[in-house]
Structure formats: C-alpha cells, structure tokens
Write an enzyme that holds these catalytic residues in place. Structure first.
Site, short mmCIF file in Angstrom:
data_model
loop_
_atom_site.label_atom_id
_atom_site.label_comp_id
_atom_site.label_asym_id
_atom_site.label_seq_id
_atom_site.Cartn_x
_atom_site.Cartn_y
_atom_site.Cartn_z
N LYS A 50 0.19 12.71 8.48
CA LYS A 50 1.62 12.95 8.22
C LYS A 50 2.15 14.08 9.08
O LYS A 50 3.27 14.01 9.59
CB LYS A 50 1.84 13.27 6.74
CG LYS A 50 1.65 12.07 5.82
CD LYS A 50 2.16 12.40 4.42
CE LYS A 50 1.89 11.25 3.45
NZ LYS A 50 2.20 11.62 2.05
N LYS A 80 -2.20 -0.89 6.39
CA LYS A 80 -1.89 -1.11 4.98
C LYS A 80 -0.38 -1.09 4.75
O LYS A 80 0.36 -0.41 5.48
CB LYS A 80 -2.59 -0.07 4.10
CG LYS A 80 -2.02 1.32 4.20
CD LYS A 80 -2.48 2.24 3.07
CE LYS A 80 -1.69 3.55 3.16
NZ LYS A 80 -1.88 4.46 2.07
N LYS A 134 5.03 2.63 2.15
CA LYS A 134 6.46 2.92 2.19
C LYS A 134 6.82 3.78 3.37
O LYS A 134 7.89 3.64 3.94
CB LYS A 134 6.97 3.67 0.94
CG LYS A 134 6.04 3.65 -0.19
CD LYS A 134 6.41 4.44 -1.40
CE LYS A 134 5.16 5.11 -1.93
NZ LYS A 134 4.88 4.89 -3.32
P1 TYM Z 1 0.60 6.65 -3.43
O1 TYM Z 1 1.89 6.84 -4.15
O2 TYM Z 1 0.61 6.62 -1.95
O3 TYM Z 1 -0.09 5.30 -3.88
C1 TYM Z 1 -0.26 4.95 -5.25
C2 TYM Z 1 -1.48 4.05 -5.42
O4 TYM Z 1 -1.29 2.83 -4.70
C3 TYM Z 1 -2.40 2.59 -3.86
N1 TYM Z 1 -1.92 1.89 -2.63
C4 TYM Z 1 -2.37 0.71 -2.19
N2 TYM Z 1 -3.30 -0.13 -2.65
C5 TYM Z 1 -3.50 -1.29 -1.98
N3 TYM Z 1 -2.83 -1.65 -0.86
C6 TYM Z 1 -1.89 -0.82 -0.35
N4 TYM Z 1 -1.21 -1.19 0.74
C7 TYM Z 1 -1.61 0.43 -1.02
N5 TYM Z 1 -0.75 1.45 -0.80
C8 TYM Z 1 -0.94 2.34 -1.80
C9 TYM Z 1 -2.95 3.99 -3.57
O5 TYM Z 1 -4.32 3.95 -3.22
C10 TYM Z 1 -2.77 4.69 -4.88
O6 TYM Z 1 -3.82 4.43 -5.78
N6 TYM Z 1 -1.47 11.17 -3.62
C11 TYM Z 1 -1.20 9.97 -4.41
C12 TYM Z 1 -0.41 10.25 -5.69
C13 TYM Z 1 -1.07 11.22 -6.60
C14 TYM Z 1 -2.22 10.99 -7.39
C15 TYM Z 1 -2.45 12.19 -8.12
C16 TYM Z 1 -3.07 9.90 -7.56
C17 TYM Z 1 -0.65 12.49 -6.83
N7 TYM Z 1 -1.49 13.09 -7.74
C18 TYM Z 1 -3.54 12.33 -8.97
C19 TYM Z 1 -4.16 10.03 -8.44
C20 TYM Z 1 -4.37 11.24 -9.13
C21 TYM Z 1 -0.38 9.01 -3.57
O7 TYM Z 1 0.35 9.41 -2.71
O8 TYM Z 1 -0.47 7.71 -3.93
#
Ligand code: TYM
Length: 332
Positions: free
Chosen positions: A112, A195, A198
């Site tokens: 990022k 992948k 967003k």
């Molecule tokens: P985030 O918001 O990017 O994604 C949320 C969840 O979706 C999964 N994911 C996917 N799975 C399959 N195919 C895809 N294309 C795809 N894109 C996203 C991600 O693996 C995730 O499980 N940092 C985290 C948010 C967070 C968090 C936490 C998660 C903040 N604190 C504590 C767990 C525990 C994030 O940005 O996820």
C-alpha cells in the site's frame, strides 16, 4: 466453546464476492459452533484518507451486510471498533513492544505504501497490523478466520502475544489463523490472476454484494476468459474460467466436476449467462434484507450499541490486566 474473531473493513459501501465467499459465509457457519466476535474495523479504514460522511454511511452499510449475509446478533457479538476504545488503548501498548524493523516487514504495508508513496502513506498505515493485533488479543480468541492475505497479520499478533506473555507474565491467548483451505479465493473478473480487491480491482473486475443485478450481469459477461473453448477448471491455464467456476460452485454448493460435466461442449457465453442468474438469485435476498436494515438506522445503531457493550466486558478486563502488568497505576 472456543472463541473466534474476525472483521472486514468498511472501505467500500458494498462488500465484494471475495469478502462474501472468502469470509462472511464461513463466519456464518462458524457462529453455530464458536463463541464468535465480529466487528467493523473503522479505525483501520482511516489509515487511508476517508470522506467522513461516507465513512459513517459505509460503516452502517457494512454492518447491514454482515447481518443480511447471516450474522446472527443473538449468537455472535457484532460491533463497531471505534465504539470500544480499548482497541486503540491496547494498540498503543503493543506498538511499544513491536520492533520498527518487524513492522517494516509487513507486506500489505509495503504494497500500500509503495502505491501511495512514502511521503503520502500515514504512520497509521504503518502501525495498522499492530492495531489488528490489539483487535484480536483483546478478546482472547483461539482462532482468527481470515483469507490467506491476512495470514501475516495474524502471525504478528501471535508473536506479540508470546512476547508480551514472556515479558510480563501469562496474559494473552496465542491465537491461530483459521485459513479455510477449501474456502474460495475469488479473483478479479478482469485480471483473474489477482485477487478481487476493493482497492486494487477496477470496477469492472468486482462483483459487489449490493450492486444492481443488471450491472453484475454485465460485468460477468465481460469477464476475461481464456483462449480455447472448453469449460474446465485449470487455475494455471484457464484462470478466468476457473474463477467463474469457483464462484458458481461456492454459491450453489455444486462440485466443480459436476459443473464441468454440465457445461461440456457449451460455450463460455452459456456459463456467463447462467452464472449471472445464480449470482442474482443468491444476492437478491441479501440485498432485500440489507435495504430493510438500512431503512431503520436507529434500530441498526441500537443493535450495534448492544454489541459494543457486550464486547467491552471482555475488552476492558483484558486491558485492565495489561495496564496493571506493564506497571500503570490503577485507573482512578
Ligand atoms: P479485508 O477487509 O481486506 O478483508 C476481509 C476478509 O475478506 C477476505 N478477502 C478475500 N477472500 C477471498 N477472496 C478475495 N478476493 C478476498 N478479498 C478479501 C480477507 O482475507 C479477510 O478475511 N486487516 C483486515 C481487517 C481486520 C481484521 C482484524 C481481520 C482488522 N482487524 C482482526 C481479522 C482480525 C482486512 O483488511 O480485511
């Protein structure tokens, strides 16, 4: 019951199919067998610039999608991160036991930050994984169900838990990443080796939970497919078709093999038209339920306030223990 915890950023109004199939559908299953804690990491969202009114709207929309997608607020704890101040408070303590080099090795930050340029990237973006560790460790969960892309962050939370425990005495449960092996990783429709994301995908590469079915149908019809004509699953040679088959299979519960058999001798166009219908059929009820929830924001806010109160019972106990262990005077 073992505890699990997970969250999804409210950085876009709508979740996409990767979030839904890669995360939300598993959460919904797991809430039956685990003491489940789900939250909306709005503190994480502001590590990149956000329009305030949009952030507020997106946080509610994200909550509505969790519930519409099947999170049951009577079984699981559902809340907004900024409603539980202990997240930011524990993050500070954890910041102070994390090495600068250790934080610098987080690949998501490097990705990022290199996109934004190091002058633009915020310090919040740098410490993002440490806030994530605080999110996790506050609730003492055994498992953190996430996609592969979040594994490194969960590993950091394990390292910090072990370090804190070694230095100050047993305090945290050391959590494990629960990476669903069979869970669908969903790829960008326009760039099926990356992948679905967003931040990285172009609009045409995304299938959003809340989009009009006509928009989604058009995106599926325009999805990049592969040379050749056969509808077979081959991630290396046919990433585009494989992605469509993965989505189809995940939404219908049908095996890839049975889909391959059904589409033998048919053209990519057939698969796309049918998949658009499958997607519309699966997302329709979620869209309707989300719209209902968003029609009554006061009730939604009440549910979130209840969730936050429940979350704080655990979070405040963990934080009090941490503060005492590091040598802070009892809070007056
Ligand atoms: P985030 O918001 O990017 O994604 C949320 C969840 O979706 C999964 N994911 C996917 N799975 C399959 N195919 C895809 N294309 C795809 N894109 C996203 C991600 O693996 C995730 O499980 N940092 C985290 C948010 C967070 C968090 C936490 C998660 C903040 N604190 C504590 C767990 C525990 C994030 O940005 O996820």
């Amino acid at each position: 019951r073992q505890r699990i915890l997970s969250g999804m950023q409210p950085s876009a109004g709508s979740l996409h199919l990767g979030n839904y199939l890669g995360a939300l559908v598993h959460w919904v299953k797991m809430q039956e067998d685990y003491d489940a804690v789900f939250f909306i990491p709005d503190l994480h969202a502001i590590t990149v610039p956000q329009d305030p009114a949009e952030l507020a709207a997106r946080t509610r929309i994200t909550a509505a999608q969790y519930i519409a997608g099947g999170v049951d607020v009577d079984k699981a704890t559902l809340f907004v991160q900024s409603h539980v101040p202990e997240h930011a408070q524990l993050a500070w303590v954890l910041n102070c036991i994390t090495g600068f080099g250790e934080a610098s090795r987080m690949t998501q930050f490097k990705d990022k930050a290199s996109k934004q340029g190091s002058e633009q990237a915020s310090v919040g973006l740098f410490t993002y994984p440490i806030l994530q560790a605080a999110d996790i460790l506050l609730y003492q969960p055994e498992g953190v169900p996430v996609g592969e892309d979040q594994r490194q962050h969960v590993e950091l939370s394990r390292d910090l838990a072990q370090r804190f425990n070694a230095r100050f005495g047993e305090t945290f449960v050391v959590p494990k990443p629960f990476i669903q092996k069979e869970s669908a990783k969903i790829y960008d429709l326009q760039n099926p080796t990356a992948k679905m994301s967003k931040s990285a995908s172009s609009p045409m590469g995304l299938v959003n939970l809340l989009d009009d079915p006509k928009v989604t149908a058009k995106r599926i019809r325009s999805a990049v497919t592969d040379t050749g004509t056969s509808i077979t699953f081959d991630r290396e040679e046919k990433p585009g078709v494989s992605n469509l088959l993965t989505i189809y299979s995940a939404l219908t519960g049908r095996s890839i093999a049975s889909l391959e058999a059904e589409y033998e001798g048919k053209m990519y166009g057939h698969l796309k038209v049918d998949l658009a219908e499958v997607v519309a059929g699966s997302l329709g009820p979620i869209q309707a339920r989300a719209a209902e929830l968003l029609d009554d924001p006061a009730e939604l806010d009440r549910l979130l306030a209840k969730g936050a109160a429940k979350a704080r019972e655990t979070a405040s106990a963990t934080l009090a223990d941490v503060y005492a262990k590091v040598g802070f005077l009892p809070t007056p």
